[in-house]
Design a protein around this motif. Structure first.
Motif, PDB file in Angstrom:
ATOM      1  N   LEU A 105     -11.723  29.427 -10.085  1.00 35.54           N
ATOM      2  CA  LEU A 105     -11.655  28.131 -10.773  1.00 35.54           C
ATOM      3  C   LEU A 105     -10.432  27.373 -10.284  1.00 35.54           C
ATOM      4  O   LEU A 105      -9.334  27.948 -10.165  1.00 35.54           O
ATOM      5  N   GLY A 106     -10.601  26.092 -10.015  1.00 39.33           N
ATOM      6  CA  GLY A 106      -9.480  25.296  -9.525  1.00 39.33           C
ATOM      7  C   GLY A 106      -9.474  23.901 -10.114  1.00 39.33           C
ATOM      8  O   GLY A 106     -10.497  23.391 -10.575  1.00 39.33           O
ATOM      9  N   GLY A 107      -8.331  23.314 -10.120  1.00 37.40           N
ATOM     10  CA  GLY A 107      -8.194  21.945 -10.608  1.00 37.40           C
ATOM     11  C   GLY A 107      -6.913  21.333 -10.100  1.00 37.40           C
ATOM     12  O   GLY A 107      -5.966  22.038  -9.741  1.00 37.40           O
ATOM     13  N   GLY A 108      -6.899  20.020 -10.058  1.00 36.00           N
ATOM     14  CA  GLY A 108      -5.700  19.367  -9.563  1.00 36.00           C
ATOM     15  C   GLY A 108      -5.643  17.912  -9.956  1.00 36.00           C
ATOM     16  O   GLY A 108      -6.618  17.333 -10.455  1.00 36.00           O
ATOM     17  N   VAL A 109      -4.485  17.321  -9.732  1.00 34.20           N
ATOM     18  CA  VAL A 109      -4.260  15.925 -10.061  1.00 34.20           C
ATOM     19  C   VAL A 109      -3.478  15.264  -8.929  1.00 34.20           C
ATOM     20  O   VAL A 109      -2.618  15.902  -8.305  1.00 34.20           O
ATOM     21  N   PHE A 110      -3.821  14.019  -8.642  1.00 35.36           N
ATOM     22  CA  PHE A 110      -3.050  13.181  -7.727  1.00 35.36           C
ATOM     23  C   PHE A 110      -2.696  11.902  -8.460  1.00 35.36           C
ATOM     24  O   PHE A 110      -3.558  11.297  -9.110  1.00 35.36           O
ATOM     25  N   ALA A 111      -1.452  11.492  -8.366  1.00 32.21           N
ATOM     26  CA  ALA A 111      -1.018  10.269  -9.046  1.00 32.21           C
ATOM     27  C   ALA A 111      -0.060   9.495  -8.156  1.00 32.21           C
ATOM     28  O   ALA A 111       0.695  10.085  -7.369  1.00 32.21           O
ATOM     29  N   GLN A 112      -0.099   8.175  -8.284  1.00 30.11           N
ATOM     30  CA  GLN A 112       0.851   7.345  -7.548  1.00 30.11           C
ATOM     31  C   GLN A 112       1.223   6.130  -8.381  1.00 30.11           C
ATOM     32  O   GLN A 112       0.474   5.691  -9.246  1.00 30.11           O
ATOM     33  N   SER A 113       2.409   5.596  -8.107  1.00 31.05           N
ATOM     34  CA  SER A 113       2.874   4.397  -8.793  1.00 31.05           C
ATOM     35  C   SER A 113       2.213   3.165  -8.201  1.00 31.05           C
ATOM     36  O   SER A 113       1.479   3.239  -7.201  1.00 31.05           O
ATOM     37  N   ASP A 114       2.458   2.000  -8.806  1.00 27.82           N
ATOM     38  CA  ASP A 114       1.816   0.774  -8.333  1.00 27.82           C
ATOM     39  C   ASP A 114       2.333   0.378  -6.952  1.00 27.82           C
ATOM     40  O   ASP A 114       3.375   0.842  -6.497  1.00 27.82           O
ATOM     41  N   VAL A 115       1.547  -0.453  -6.264  1.00 23.12           N
ATOM     42  CA  VAL A 115       1.888  -0.876  -4.904  1.00 23.12           C
ATOM     43  C   VAL A 115       1.701  -2.380  -4.778  1.00 23.12           C
ATOM     44  O   VAL A 115       0.872  -2.986  -5.473  1.00 23.12           O
ATOM     45  N   PHE A 116       2.459  -3.001  -3.890  1.00 24.99           N
ATOM     46  CA  PHE A 116       2.243  -4.408  -3.561  1.00 24.99           C
ATOM     47  C   PHE A 116       1.013  -4.522  -2.661  1.00 24.99           C
ATOM     48  O   PHE A 116       0.700  -3.619  -1.884  1.00 24.99           O
ATOM     49  N   ILE A 117       0.315  -5.648  -2.761  1.00 19.60           N
ATOM     50  CA  ILE A 117      -0.913  -5.794  -1.979  1.00 19.60           C
ATOM     51  C   ILE A 117      -0.654  -6.453  -0.629  1.00 19.60           C
ATOM     52  O   ILE A 117      -1.515  -6.423   0.249  1.00 19.60           O
ATOM     53  N   ASN A 165       4.735  -9.623  -1.564  1.00 22.92           N
ATOM     54  CA  ASN A 165       5.267  -8.994  -2.784  1.00 22.92           C
ATOM     55  C   ASN A 165       5.085  -9.849  -4.027  1.00 22.92           C
ATOM     56  O   ASN A 165       5.887  -9.782  -4.963  1.00 22.92           O
ATOM     57  N   PHE A 166       4.007 -10.623  -4.088  1.00 22.19           N
ATOM     58  CA  PHE A 166       3.717 -11.406  -5.290  1.00 22.19           C
ATOM     59  C   PHE A 166       2.843 -10.622  -6.270  1.00 22.19           C
ATOM     60  O   PHE A 166       3.073 -10.641  -7.475  1.00 22.19           O
ATOM     61  N   SER A 167       1.822  -9.944  -5.754  1.00 22.42           N
ATOM     62  CA  SER A 167       0.853  -9.249  -6.598  1.00 22.42           C
ATOM     63  C   SER A 167       0.869  -7.749  -6.324  1.00 22.42           C
ATOM     64  O   SER A 167       1.218  -7.313  -5.216  1.00 22.42           O
ATOM     65  N   GLU A 168       0.464  -6.971  -7.346  1.00 21.22           N
ATOM     66  CA  GLU A 168       0.458  -5.519  -7.233  1.00 21.22           C
ATOM     67  C   GLU A 168      -0.872  -4.935  -7.693  1.00 21.22           C
ATOM     68  O   GLU A 168      -1.576  -5.538  -8.504  1.00 21.22           O
ATOM     69  N   TYR A 169      -1.194  -3.760  -7.170  1.00 25.92           N
ATOM     70  CA  TYR A 169      -2.280  -2.944  -7.702  1.00 25.92           C
ATOM     71  C   TYR A 169      -1.657  -1.877  -8.593  1.00 25.92           C
ATOM     72  O   TYR A 169      -0.630  -1.294  -8.246  1.00 25.92           O
ATOM     73  N   ASP A 170      -2.292  -1.612  -9.733  1.00 22.56           N
ATOM     74  CA  ASP A 170      -1.726  -0.711 -10.735  1.00 22.56           C
ATOM     75  C   ASP A 170      -1.659   0.732 -10.249  1.00 22.56           C
ATOM     76  O   ASP A 170      -2.412   1.165  -9.370  1.00 22.56           O
ATOM     77  N   ALA A 171      -0.777   1.490 -10.887  1.00 15.53           N
ATOM     78  CA  ALA A 171      -0.703   2.929 -10.669  1.00 15.53           C
ATOM     79  C   ALA A 171      -1.991   3.587 -11.151  1.00 15.53           C
ATOM     80  O   ALA A 171      -2.723   3.023 -11.977  1.00 15.53           O
ATOM     81  N   TYR A 172      -2.283   4.776 -10.640  1.00 16.66           N
ATOM     82  CA  TYR A 172      -3.480   5.487 -11.085  1.00 16.66           C
ATOM     83  C   TYR A 172      -3.289   6.990 -10.904  1.00 16.66           C
ATOM     84  O   TYR A 172      -2.383   7.447 -10.187  1.00 16.66           O
ATOM     85  N   ALA A 173      -4.144   7.756 -11.561  1.00 17.36           N
ATOM     86  CA  ALA A 173      -4.147   9.217 -11.441  1.00 17.36           C
ATOM     87  C   ALA A 173      -5.585   9.698 -11.325  1.00 17.36           C
ATOM     88  O   ALA A 173      -6.485   9.184 -11.999  1.00 17.36           O
ATOM     89  N   THR A 189     -11.014   3.940 -11.934  1.00 12.69           N
ATOM     90  CA  THR A 189     -11.214   2.848 -10.985  1.00 12.69           C
ATOM     91  C   THR A 189      -9.847   2.304 -10.560  1.00 12.69           C
ATOM     92  O   THR A 189      -8.940   2.164 -11.371  1.00 12.69           O
ATOM     93  N   TYR A 190      -9.722   2.018  -9.280  1.00 16.64           N
ATOM     94  CA  TYR A 190      -8.443   1.544  -8.750  1.00 16.64           C
ATOM     95  C   TYR A 190      -8.702   0.805  -7.442  1.00 16.64           C
ATOM     96  O   TYR A 190      -9.784   0.893  -6.857  1.00 16.64           O
ATOM     97  N   ASN A 191      -7.699   0.085  -6.981  1.00 18.99           N
ATOM     98  CA  ASN A 191      -7.787  -0.655  -5.727  1.00 18.99           C
ATOM     99  C   ASN A 191      -6.827  -0.059  -4.703  1.00 18.99           C
ATOM    100  O   ASN A 191      -5.765   0.457  -5.060  1.00 18.99           O
ATOM    101  N   LEU A 192      -7.202  -0.170  -3.450  1.00 19.95           N
ATOM    102  CA  LEU A 192      -6.389   0.341  -2.349  1.00 19.95           C
ATOM    103  C   LEU A 192      -5.951  -0.825  -1.476  1.00 19.95           C
ATOM    104  O   LEU A 192      -6.782  -1.586  -0.976  1.00 19.95           O
ATOM    105  N   ALA A 193      -4.648  -0.979  -1.293  1.00 11.92           N
ATOM    106  CA  ALA A 193      -4.123  -2.047  -0.445  1.00 11.92           C
ATOM    107  C   ALA A 193      -4.195  -1.632   1.021  1.00 11.92           C
ATOM    108  O   ALA A 193      -4.019  -0.465   1.363  1.00 11.92           O
ATOM    109  N   GLY A 209       0.774  -1.235   0.000  1.00 14.44           N
ATOM    110  CA  GLY A 209       0.000   0.000   0.000  1.00 14.44           C
ATOM    111  C   GLY A 209       0.801   1.279   0.000  1.00 14.44           C
ATOM    112  O   GLY A 209       0.218   2.364   0.074  1.00 14.44           O
ATOM    113  N   ILE A 210       2.126   1.192  -0.079  1.00 14.43           N
ATOM    114  CA  ILE A 210       2.960   2.392  -0.057  1.00 14.43           C
ATOM    115  C   ILE A 210       3.617   2.559  -1.425  1.00 14.43           C
ATOM    116  O   ILE A 210       4.495   1.773  -1.793  1.00 14.43           O
ATOM    117  N   PRO A 211       3.203   3.560  -2.213  1.00 18.47           N
ATOM    118  CA  PRO A 211       3.783   3.744  -3.546  1.00 18.47           C
ATOM    119  C   PRO A 211       5.211   4.271  -3.468  1.00 18.47           C
ATOM    120  O   PRO A 211       5.549   5.040  -2.560  1.00 18.47           O
TER     121      PRO A 211
END
Length: 201
Positions: free
Chosen positions: A117-129, A133-141, A167-171, A93-95
């Motif tokens: 007017l405002g706007g923003g973006v948050f992005a993170q790399s993939d994380v292990f679940i 450390n066998f499986s990962e959740y994909d990066a998302y923005a 759509t994304y998953n959170l470990a 869960g830690i990118p």
């Protein structure tokens, strides 16, 4: 700490090496039991090295910025015997990389005075679940937008979260097996729009 644009934009930079010991987790041998019957074990010692950069301030009298970037390199230095083979693995869960930027432009004169007017973006790399450390959740923005109109003592505002309906998953933190992580995963929130009206008196 650094200043730009005549110190109107401030950058704070932190470099760190953090260690934790004696972290209580659910014992892998009890994860299939009801929560009330599970027991704990000691995860071991973890280390997190990295850098954190935060930006705040104004580029012009009308444009405000808030942003940040973090690089985190973490690992299990020592583990409980029940987690044999996981030493050196990353925490779930830690990118490794995360980034955010938010900007707001305020109209202070002319026919659009009071509009923001405002706007923003948050992005993170993939994380292990899990610490396996066998499986990962994909990066998302994620992209968020905001607009408001303010006059005298009242304000109306519209916020849109997750504009692209990503759509994304959170470990879950400190999960020690992929099988357990599969039943504890968190899921993303869909596109949400909310409006508000406020009055000061």
């Amino acid at each position: 700490k650094f200043g730009f644009f005549e110190n109107n934009l401030i950058a704070n930079v932190a470099i760190f090496d953090l260690r934790k010991k004696d972290i209580a987790i659910v014992d892998p041998d009890s994860i299939l039991l009801p929560p009330a019957e599970q027991w704990s074990t000691n995860l071991g010692e973890t280390r997190t090295r990295g850098i954190d950069i935060q930006l705040t301030g104004t580029i012009t009298d009308n444009l405000r910025l808030i942003g940040g970037y973090a690089y985190l390199n973490n690992e299990l230095l020592t583990v409980d015997p029940s987690l044999s083979g996981q030493e050196g693995n990353r925490l779930p869960g830690i990118p490794e990389h995360s980034f955010n930027l938010w900007a707001v432009y305020d109209f202070t004169e002319g026919p659009l005075e009071g509009l923001g007017l405002g706007g923003g973006v948050f992005a993170q790399s993939d994380v292990f679940i899990s610490t396996e450390n066998f499986s990962e959740y994909d990066a998302y923005a994620l992209v968020d937008l905001m607009a408001y109109y303010k006059r005298q003592n009242w304000k109306i505002q519209l916020n849109v979260k997750n504009l692209t309906d990503e759509t994304y998953n959170l470990a879950q933190a400190l999960t020690t097996s992929d099988g357990f992580a599969a039943i504890r995963t968190g899921t993303s929130e869909p596109l949400i729009a909310t409006g508000s009206f406020s009055l000061e008196f």
